[in-house]
Write a protein that holds these residues in place. Sequence first.
Motif, mmCIF file in Angstrom:
data_model
loop_
_atom_site.group_PDB
_atom_site.id
_atom_site.type_symbol
_atom_site.label_atom_id
_atom_site.label_comp_id
_atom_site.label_asym_id
_atom_site.label_seq_id
_atom_site.Cartn_x
_atom_site.Cartn_y
_atom_site.Cartn_z
ATOM 1 N N UNK A 1 0.827 -1.208 0.000
ATOM 2 C CA UNK A 1 0.000 0.000 0.000
ATOM 3 C C UNK A 1 0.862 1.260 0.000
ATOM 4 N N UNK A 2 1.967 1.236 0.746
ATOM 5 C CA UNK A 2 2.846 2.396 0.797
ATOM 6 C C UNK A 2 3.522 2.638 -0.547
ATOM 7 N N UNK A 3 3.846 1.555 -1.244
ATOM 8 C CA UNK A 3 4.432 1.697 -2.578
ATOM 9 C C UNK A 3 3.461 2.424 -3.505
ATOM 10 N N UNK A 4 2.193 2.028 -3.487
ATOM 11 C CA UNK A 4 1.191 2.695 -4.321
ATOM 12 C C UNK A 4 1.065 4.171 -3.945
ATOM 13 N N UNK A 5 1.157 4.469 -2.644
ATOM 14 C CA UNK A 5 1.050 5.856 -2.189
ATOM 15 C C UNK A 5 2.262 6.674 -2.623
ATOM 16 N N UNK A 6 3.440 6.059 -2.589
ATOM 17 C CA UNK A 6 4.672 6.765 -2.946
ATOM 18 C C UNK A 6 4.791 7.002 -4.450
ATOM 19 N N UNK A 7 4.150 6.140 -5.235
ATOM 20 C CA UNK A 7 4.231 6.249 -6.695
ATOM 21 C C UNK A 7 2.828 6.304 -7.294
ATOM 22 N N UNK A 8 2.157 7.446 -7.158
ATOM 23 C CA UNK A 8 0.780 7.567 -7.666
ATOM 24 C C UNK A 8 0.675 7.372 -9.172
#
Length: 212
Positions: free
Chosen positions: A110-117
């Motif tokens: 989830x954090x990866x998706x947030x960091x790379x919109x």
Amino acid sequence: MATNSAKSSGMRRQPRQVRSQERVSQILDVAEQLFIDKGYNDTTTNAIAAGAKVPIGSLYQFFPDKGAIVGALAMRYTDRLHHRFMELDPAEMANLSLAAYVDRIVDTTAQFFADYPGYHSIFMQVQGTIPELEAIENAADTQLIEDLAASLSRYHSGLATADYEAIAFTLVKAIGTLLWLSLSQEQIFQQRLVTETKRLMLSYLQSYFAMD
């Protein structure tokens, strides 16, 4: 390896020298932001070259078209997600409670998706229009399945290799799909879906891992 990577992403060739690598990275950074801000269809290769401050001919040395740039972005996202999971300490992960282990896996994704919109924004725009992306996505899933199967076998021994592979396949597909769909939702419901994803993964693993 470099040649195969170039072919799979649609690039003409992989940059080998440091200066060329920096130039390609700059092209990808600018393209990523333009695709997010202006949209894929309204972004031209001329605009990307201008934003990256490189001659258009230099861009075409590496990328025959916008689709190849998107393919290279997909490969870069794949590598970055793989490295996120490789950064998780195996010894620490093996000593977590099952609930904490699940939290770490889901939160990392989830954090990866947030960091790379751009990962979601760009690929929602081009979904189904660039054939090469399907092969890249499949290769990314295969890598994640291998990574998770290895992590699961370290966390809880005793199952057959085929079991770890099947469990990892199921979880990668389920977690990836649910978290991907959550990105289109309002923030509150998005967080709820992250929680539900954890609940699903925990219940599923509990059916295999009889914890003492």
